[in-house]
Design an enzyme around this catalytic site. Structure first.
Site, PDB file in Angstrom:
ATOM      1  N   SER A 143      -8.257 -39.924  81.380  1.00 13.26           N
ATOM      2  CA  SER A 143      -7.117 -39.028  81.474  1.00 13.26           C
ATOM      3  C   SER A 143      -5.963 -39.647  80.703  1.00 13.26           C
ATOM      4  O   SER A 143      -6.034 -40.801  80.272  1.00 13.26           O
ATOM      5  CB  SER A 143      -6.728 -38.808  82.935  1.00 13.26           C
ATOM      6  OG  SER A 143      -6.480 -40.050  83.561  1.00 13.26           O
TER       7      SER A 143
ATOM      8  N   GLU B 153      -0.109 -32.885  69.009  1.00 10.77           N
ATOM      9  CA  GLU B 153      -0.910 -31.684  69.222  1.00 10.77           C
ATOM     10  C   GLU B 153      -0.454 -31.003  70.505  1.00 10.77           C
ATOM     11  O   GLU B 153      -0.041 -31.682  71.452  1.00 10.77           O
ATOM     12  CB  GLU B 153      -2.398 -32.048  69.338  1.00 10.77           C
ATOM     13  CG  GLU B 153      -2.945 -32.865  68.179  1.00 10.77           C
ATOM     14  CD  GLU B 153      -4.316 -33.445  68.486  1.00 10.77           C
ATOM     15  OE1 GLU B 153      -5.195 -32.697  68.947  1.00 10.77           O
ATOM     16  OE2 GLU B 153      -4.497 -34.664  68.283  1.00 10.77           O
TER      17      GLU B 153
ATOM     18  N   LYS C 116      -0.728 -29.484  74.092  1.00 10.75           N
ATOM     19  CA  LYS C 116      -1.611 -29.764  75.229  1.00 10.75           C
ATOM     20  C   LYS C 116      -2.031 -28.430  75.843  1.00 10.75           C
ATOM     21  O   LYS C 116      -1.253 -27.775  76.528  1.00 10.75           O
ATOM     22  CB  LYS C 116      -0.896 -30.634  76.261  1.00 10.75           C
ATOM     23  CG  LYS C 116      -1.788 -31.075  77.408  1.00 10.75           C
ATOM     24  CD  LYS C 116      -1.039 -32.005  78.350  1.00 10.75           C
ATOM     25  CE  LYS C 116      -1.984 -32.491  79.452  1.00 10.75           C
ATOM     26  NZ  LYS C 116      -2.481 -31.381  80.286  1.00 10.75           N
TER      27      LYS C 116
ATOM     28  N   ASP D  41      -3.622 -25.809  78.281  1.00  9.77           N
ATOM     29  CA  ASP D  41      -3.772 -25.804  79.738  1.00  9.77           C
ATOM     30  C   ASP D  41      -5.099 -25.139  80.102  1.00  9.77           C
ATOM     31  O   ASP D  41      -5.174 -23.944  80.391  1.00  9.77           O
ATOM     32  CB  ASP D  41      -2.598 -25.045  80.369  1.00  9.77           C
ATOM     33  CG  ASP D  41      -2.357 -25.480  81.808  1.00  9.77           C
ATOM     34  OD1 ASP D  41      -2.955 -26.475  82.232  1.00  9.77           O
ATOM     35  OD2 ASP D  41      -1.554 -24.822  82.493  1.00  9.77           O
TER      36      ASP D  41
ATOM     37  N   LYS E  67       4.983 -34.026  78.809  1.00 14.08           N
ATOM     38  CA  LYS E  67       4.942 -32.752  79.520  1.00 14.08           C
ATOM     39  C   LYS E  67       6.304 -32.050  79.496  1.00 14.08           C
ATOM     40  O   LYS E  67       7.350 -32.701  79.445  1.00 14.08           O
ATOM     41  CB  LYS E  67       4.525 -32.981  80.988  1.00 14.08           C
ATOM     42  CG  LYS E  67       3.204 -33.710  81.154  1.00 14.08           C
ATOM     43  CD  LYS E  67       2.026 -32.866  80.737  1.00 14.08           C
ATOM     44  CE  LYS E  67       1.683 -31.814  81.769  1.00 14.08           C
ATOM     45  NZ  LYS E  67       1.142 -32.357  83.013  1.00 14.08           N
TER      46      LYS E  67
END
Length: 675
Positions: free
Chosen positions: A85, A118, A120, A122, A319
């Protein structure tokens, strides 16, 4: 079996090539080259020829995308390379701190570098394996080391090539990427489910994950998942490319869809600009994205930095802040879980949030309600930060209606009417009535769940009927059910009843660790249950164990140990265990096979692990050592035989050096085990 002529073989090859090219142009390039009716006609011709000559069917044929029957279950598979992760940063200063950390790992010499940014996506991460250019396996991420094989479902995704579009592919490659549902598709699925009276998916990410785990590929095919590739590994050989950017270009050459909104950035400021640009731009995209993935472009620098126990040091997810929206609190409902926990849920005036319609949000517990000073009719701010159920984060008191009534958590259980309690050490209010229908329903559902006894067919609606009709007042009552009793229930025919009785009977063969997990002891998850059951080989062993003995098991804390001891002290639980024993459940582990000295080269040796190993997780190294007959201790002493040393080793290494204990690298450890 008829033999096809050379002309027939040539025709099949040509049809297959035309259809594959048309599919690539439509789903990957978004530039159709063939009218739908022409595609359908050619597809039908290929299908008929393959039916006539089954020997002409190949795994990469367009006709093989959708299987014709559901799978019984998913098999667990070990990933060729672990799927780590990503570490998260929630603002630019946190990203800057991450940059400082990786730069400190390169011996004080900061090399020239550039980032690849890039979007992200979902969705749900999957790993694809190609052998000689043909797709042979698709797997979910799972825990990063072990995933579930979902190859038939992966084949239904049209933007995933069944054969790589190059003439001389490497013998084995692995492609990682994100399967996702476009927003329009997600909304269409939810509208259809609403019309059928089915529960709605919370968001596209959960819908994608749930779709990938459907046992019937035909259901997956109907939902039209899409896919963006973002990582390429050549297995058993060296990569031909030197940068992440080149690997993305190579993925496109192989026939994959790669997100076009990527950029090379040469500084923190350029990353910040890209991040800010897409904070606004992402709202116009046809798919959900919740941040930016930033990777060091240089493959050699990536290899130099390596990994922590959880994350690559050379990549991070930057994020976006959680989205918030105002709406009105119309009422509060209180849900009772299988442990008796009362969870208040806000019933809201529907509002659009993060691409979905939100009408419910968690209020967590009694203390949180007091903090919010919540009144019915309040205007509240709802936030969604990747959670299935959004949360109420604050109240706009200035918009409170006159004579609004303050909300108070109930003093009695809304399910059984018995008084509730709030232990001083907990924030949660609980119903402690063991006969509470909500607790019973939760216990039955948990017992039947996939990681517990895996009783297929015992769903929520059937559990509700069993409780309402008093056919099951305990999980042990499941093993006394008869076909006649089940047939009397709504929407339960003879065939379904027979099948469920067989499923319940089969569950008696599930191993001891699954039974332990199924008991629903607080804090005992499926992984912990395996660890505990491996140490305490029967229910008798566990009942006799003290808190200290349970806590001494690697990975088990005091909270878990205390919960287990308390659970077995309850007379009703002791009765339950005896009833399960009488029903034939497995309350002890299967006998371990005798192992020869040759197969246990580490017998009698004590090891200590310190630092981050290059390829093995600490839990994996521990399991390998124990399988080979060794013991793993958490501290260095004069009784320690070896210390296995990884990166960033700490005080354990210093003590080992002081005591003159032999130090091993991961490679040396594997060598003495014969791995």
């Amino acid at each position: 079996m008829n033999e096809p002529t050379p002309e027939m073989r040539q025709r099949v090859d040509r049809l297959r090539e035309q259809l594959q090219n048309a599919c690539y142009a439509y789903y990957v390039l978004d530039a159709p080259t063939m009218a739908d009716e022409v595609y359908d006609r050619l597809y039908r011709e290929l299908q008929e020829l393959e039916q006539q000559y089954p020997q002409l069917v190949t795994p990469d044929s367009p006709t093989q995308r959708v299987g014709d029957r559901p799978a019984d279950r998913f098999d667990s598979v070990r990933h060729n390379i672990p799927l780590y992760s990503l570490e998260n940063a929630f603002n630019v200063p946190e990203f800057a701190a991450w940059q400082g950390r990786w730069q400190s790992k390169v011996d004080g010499e900061i090399p020239d570098f550039e980032y690849v940014c890039e979007l992200k996506i979902d969705g749900s991460a999957i790993a694809l394996t190609y052998e000689n250019g043909v797709l042979t396996r698709g797997a979910t991420r799972g825990d990063g080391t072990i995933g579930e094989e979902i190859t038939p479902n992966v084949k239904t995704i049209r933007s995933i090539p069944l054969r790589l579009k190059i003439d001389d592919p490497p013998p084995r490659v692995e492609v990682r990427g994100e399967a996702f549902l476009p927003i329009a598709t997600f909304e269409s699925i939810n509208q259809e489910r609403q019309e059928k009276g089915e529960s709605l998916f919370a968001n596209p990410r959960n819908a994608a994950a749930g779709t990938l785990r459907q046992l019937d590929p035909r259901v997956v095919d109907k939902r039209r998942l899409d896919f963006f590739a973002y990582t390429l590994h050549v297995l058993d050989a060296d990569n031909e490319w030197q940068t992440q950017w080149e690997s993305l270009e190579k993925l496109q050459q192989f026939g994959f869809q790669v997100n076009p909104n990527r950029k090379i950035c040469h500084s923190l400021q350029e990353v910040e600009s890209y991040y800010a640009q897409w904070d606004t731009g992402r709202k116009t995209l046809p798919y959900m994205t919740d941040g930016v993935v930033v990777k060091l472009n240089s493959i050699s620098l990536q290899e130099r930095l390596g990994f922590t126990q959880k994350f690559p040091r050379w990549a991070i997810a930057l994020k976006y802040p959680a989205e918030e929206a105002p709406t009105v609190l119309e009422s509060v409902t209180v849900q009772v879980g299988r442990t008796g926990a009362l969870t208040p849920v806000a019933e809201l005036r529907p509002v659009q949030l993060a691409g979905t319609t939100v009408s419910r949000a968690t209020l967590h517990n009694r203390d949180r309600i007091s903090e919010l000073d919540l009144h019915l009719g309040d205007t509240v701010i709802v936030r969604k930060a990747g959670e299935i159920i959004p949360e109420v984060v604050r109240v706009l008191g200035e918009l409170r209606p006159d004579n609004a009534i303050r909300y108070q958590m109930p003093d009695r259980c809304p399910e059984c009417g018995q008084p509730v309690v709030k232990p001083e050490e907990e924030a949660v209010t609980r119903c402690v009535n063991a006969s509470c229908p909500a607790i019973l329903r939760g216990s039955l559902g948990h017992w039947a769940s996939r990681d517990a006894l895996d009783i297929n067919g015992l769903g929520d609606k059937l559990v509700q009927q069993l409780v309402d009709r008093t056919l099951a007042s305990s999980i042990a009552d499941l093993y006394d059910l008869t076909v006649d009793e089940l047939v009397s229930l709504e929407r339960m025919g003879q065939k379904s009843a027979d099948k469920l009785i067989r499923e319940i009977e089969v569950s008696k063969n599930k191993p001891w660790d699954r039974v332990l997990y199924g008991l629903g002891i607080r804090h005992v998850g499926s992984v912990n249950a395996k660890v505990i059951a491996d140490r305490f080989r029967s229910v008798e062993d566990l009942v006799k164990a003290t808190e200290a003995e349970i806590e001494a098991v690697y990975g088990i804390g005091s909270e878990i140990a205390s919960a287990i001891v308390e659970w077995f002290r309850v007379p009703a639980n002791q009765t339950l265990v005896e009833r399960l024993r009488s029903a034939g459940l497995q309350l002890e582990a299967a006998a371990k096979q005798e192992t020869s000295t040759a197969s246990q080269p580490l017998a009698g040796k004590t090891f200590v692990l310190t630092g981050t190993l290059p390829t093995l997780k600490r839990s994996e190294a521990k399991k390998l050592i124990e399988t080979a007959g060794g013991k793993v201790s958490s501290s260095v002493s004069s009784k320690t035989d070896y210390v296995v040393v990884g990166n960033d080793a700490g005080s354990k290494l210093e003590k080992a050096q002081q005591l003159g204990i032999v130090q091993l690298s991961e490679a040396q450890l594997l060598e003495i085990m014969g791995e």
